[in-house]
Design a protein around this motif. Structure first.
Motif, short mmCIF file in Angstrom:
data_model
loop_
_atom_site.label_atom_id
_atom_site.label_comp_id
_atom_site.label_asym_id
_atom_site.label_seq_id
_atom_site.Cartn_x
_atom_site.Cartn_y
_atom_site.Cartn_z
N ASP A 64 32.94 -0.86 94.37
CA ASP A 64 33.31 -1.81 93.32
C ASP A 64 32.79 -1.20 92.01
N SER A 66 32.71 -2.08 89.09
CA SER A 66 32.05 -2.95 88.13
C SER A 66 30.58 -3.20 88.48
N ARG A 67 30.15 -2.72 89.65
CA ARG A 67 28.77 -2.93 90.10
C ARG A 67 28.02 -1.60 90.16
N SER A 70 26.84 -0.42 93.68
CA SER A 70 27.96 0.01 94.52
C SER A 70 28.40 1.41 94.15
N GLU A 113 34.52 -5.10 82.28
CA GLU A 113 33.65 -4.68 83.37
C GLU A 113 34.32 -3.66 84.29
#
Length: 253
Positions: A64, A66-67, A70, A113
């Motif tokens: 992901d 946006s993280r 991750s 994001e």
């Protein structure tokens, strides 16, 4: 392949957003492998916790973008599977056409994001490995014609802003990383025949749009991938900080 070494022979690449078989990312992965690269494909669609297993020149890893955590985990898995990183393609992204008067803050934040912060997250996580690469490392980011012409069509102001940020981020990377041997460039696609665009215009509007494009048609994911291949390969060894338009002349400036 016919036995002739490819443009990316022996190079190790990461491509984000490559799970959709009809998307630009999948076309990039296919072309890179055909040109001799091994590729780690990072996508949210892949299951979390799966081990990196190379097969047919690729491994698929959950990420992901946006993280931060991750991205860091996926990059570590990719480095272990590939043995290093020579090329990074930040392709993962989302699009929406919400106009500013209807645009809620959470949708604006999500766009930034994924498209902009996601590009930063993956780049920042991959940078140590890129700096360790002995093979003229390259970063290629996906911008958009929307960033150059102020949105419109299928991209609202938040989409244009996110992709404009990607373009500026790319140019700044080129300045900062050039002295350390890393090139950074950007591709700005126009209307490309993917799930993001197919069937979204209606027949009459689609024909009108095509008439406004000098090449009189929409582009294919493969045509975007070919431009990215050029920027990822040593053919562009003296190019950094540039934005390559792949839009059939739709945005001539």
């Amino acid at each position: 392949m016919d036995g002739t070494p490819g443009l990316l022979a022996g190079k190790r690449a990461i491509v984000t957003g490559g799970a959709n078989p009809r998307g630009i990312g999948a076309a990039i992965v296919e072309l890179f492998i055909a040109q001799g690269a091994t590729v780690a494909v990072l996508d949210q669609a892949y299951p979390e916790g799966a081990a990196a297993a190379l097969a047919a020149g690729r491994c698929n890893l959950h990420c992901d973008v946006s993280r931060t955590a991750s991205c860091e985990a996926a990059i570590e898995q990719a480095k272990a599977a590939l043995g290093g990183i020579d090329v990074l393609v930040n392709n993962a992204g989302i699009v929406a056409a919400t106009r500013i008067w209807d645009l809620p803050e959470d949708e604006f934040r999500r766009m930034i994001e994924v498209n902009l912060t996601g590009t930063y997250n993956v780049t920042h996580a991959a940078l140590p490995a890129l700096l360790d690469s002995p093979r003229q490392p390259a970063i290629v980011n996906l911008g958009s014609t929307a960033a150059l012409r102020g949105g419109g069509l299928l991209g609202g102001s938040h989409y244009a802003a996110s992709k404009g940020g990607v373009i500026s981020f790319t140019k700044a990377l080129a300045r900062e990383l050039g002295p350390r041997g890393v090139r950074a460039n950007c591709v700005a696609p126009g209307i490309i025949e993917t799930d993001m665009t197919l069937g979204k215009f209606g027949e009459n509007w689609e024909q009108e749009l095509k008439q406004g494009i000098p090449l009189q048609r929409f582009g294919s994911p493969a045509e975007v991938a070919q431009a990215i291949l050029f920027l990822a390969s040593d053919l562009s060894s003296y190019s950094t900080g540039i934005v390559v338009d792949v839009n059939g002349g739709f945005h001539i400036h």
